[in-house]
Scaffold this active site. Sequence first.
Site, short mmCIF file in Angstrom:
data_model
loop_
_atom_site.label_atom_id
_atom_site.label_comp_id
_atom_site.label_asym_id
_atom_site.label_seq_id
_atom_site.Cartn_x
_atom_site.Cartn_y
_atom_site.Cartn_z
N GLU A 12 -12.07 -31.30 15.99
CA GLU A 12 -11.72 -32.73 15.84
C GLU A 12 -10.51 -33.11 16.67
O GLU A 12 -10.19 -34.29 16.79
CB GLU A 12 -11.52 -33.07 14.35
N CYS B 109 -10.55 -24.11 10.91
CA CYS B 109 -9.22 -23.51 10.77
C CYS B 109 -9.11 -22.76 9.44
O CYS B 109 -9.84 -21.78 9.26
CB CYS B 109 -8.14 -24.59 10.95
N HIS C 92 -9.55 -26.45 16.30
CA HIS C 92 -9.83 -27.75 15.70
C HIS C 92 -10.75 -28.55 16.60
O HIS C 92 -10.28 -29.18 17.54
CB HIS C 92 -8.53 -28.52 15.49
#
Lengths: 213, 255
Positions: free
Chosen positions: A195, A87, A193
Amino acid sequence: MNVAIIDYGSGNLRSATKAFEQAVSELGGGTIKLTKDPDGLKNFSHIVLPGVGAFSDCMTRLSAIDGLIESLQEQVFIKAKPFLGICVGMQLMADVGREHGKTDGFGWIPGEVISISPHNRNIKVPHMGWNDLQIIDTTHPFVQDLLEGVHTYFVHSYHFVTKDRSHVLATVNYGKPLTAIVGRDNLIGTQFHPEKSQRTGLRFIKNFLGWRP
Amino acid sequence: MLKTRIIPCLDVNNGRVVKGINFIDLVDAGDPVEQAVIYDAAGADELCFLDITASHENRSTIVEVVAKTAEKCFMPLTVGGGVRTVEDVRTLLIAGADKVSINTAAIKNPQLINDAANKFGSQCMVVAIDAKRVNKSYKIFTHGGRKETDISAIEWAKNAEASGAGEILLTSMDRDGTKMGFDLELTRSVSDALSIPLIASGGVGTLDHLAEGVTKGHASAVLAASIFHFGLYNISEAKAYMEKVGVAVRPIEII
């Protein structure tokens, strides 16, 4: 493998750390460490720069840690360790960011980070949610087994416009194509993202960890 | 293209999941971490925890729930309820929340939105609005819907956007818990007034209600609690239905 996640006071480091721990355990082991120690970076095999918030704020916070940006330059740009920016961490590789005024980035991937600024009022900003990727460089190990149309989670109001189109590995369509993955040499950056992108995201993380640039 | 998000919401009271009928009669529906794991595996697009009693009681339980969830679920998580200060926002983000929603405190002190957005970014600031029809307009309510204000829902949503909110979570007090569907007029009028995304909430009883939130309410995401918790429908049924009526959703992962 020995992964450093750079801790510079950026929001949700816990989720990034937990996702990398999960990926490493699925790959059979390795260590994940949150760190802001510039001297310690030389001991890691992979470096991850997460980032949420504004470009200028992130750059200010990184700069406030004495020697950290210099150490990143040394370990990533000169020693060529595999690097993943997430990001804003990806956007910081640009020459310049235009969020909250003009701020210099690392200048590792030529280009600018500018506002999405849609013309159509139905296009809401931030670009928030799951969107499918158009993979341009299908041979890159980072996108291995992640076929056309995989969905990842985005949340951003600014996007990276690279000078050299060959540095864009994947785009995402939001009114127009936006850069979703950048890469060159040992550098990878995702606007989304990983994650937060469930199994697909873990797969990207595992691809990064298994990559030998 | 960007997909419509389907967001199960877990109302949490002292670390346990509950769902209120019009914010009163609470029924126990289990452990929030366990439910979060189930929704993660089922392909929910985001999760929302609403700590419903946080205004009066100990907040540390929700922080523990968030921390445990972040260890197991790699998906976006919004947490709200009783968030009063920038420090509260920080605590939840550090525990593993991606977005924090503020409601009453933002109405009392709109500067809190600016302060938190400046510190952590607009992307993690959700302003939650509880609105109810009063005569011919929609007014906002505070304190979990217990206190009426004279503030217009549309004006407040625009104000929140201008202050740095990245998203609005709009709940119809009239519809919440009724299973009669979203208040589409409310949803559409607020969504159309904003340039940030809006999550529609309150009243979902059928899969068609979910779709209408997007097609008629112009929401970017739809939130529901009871229909998912009590097994009336699952996430993949919701997605299949949305797809069938032309609302683009993320397919369930096959990796």
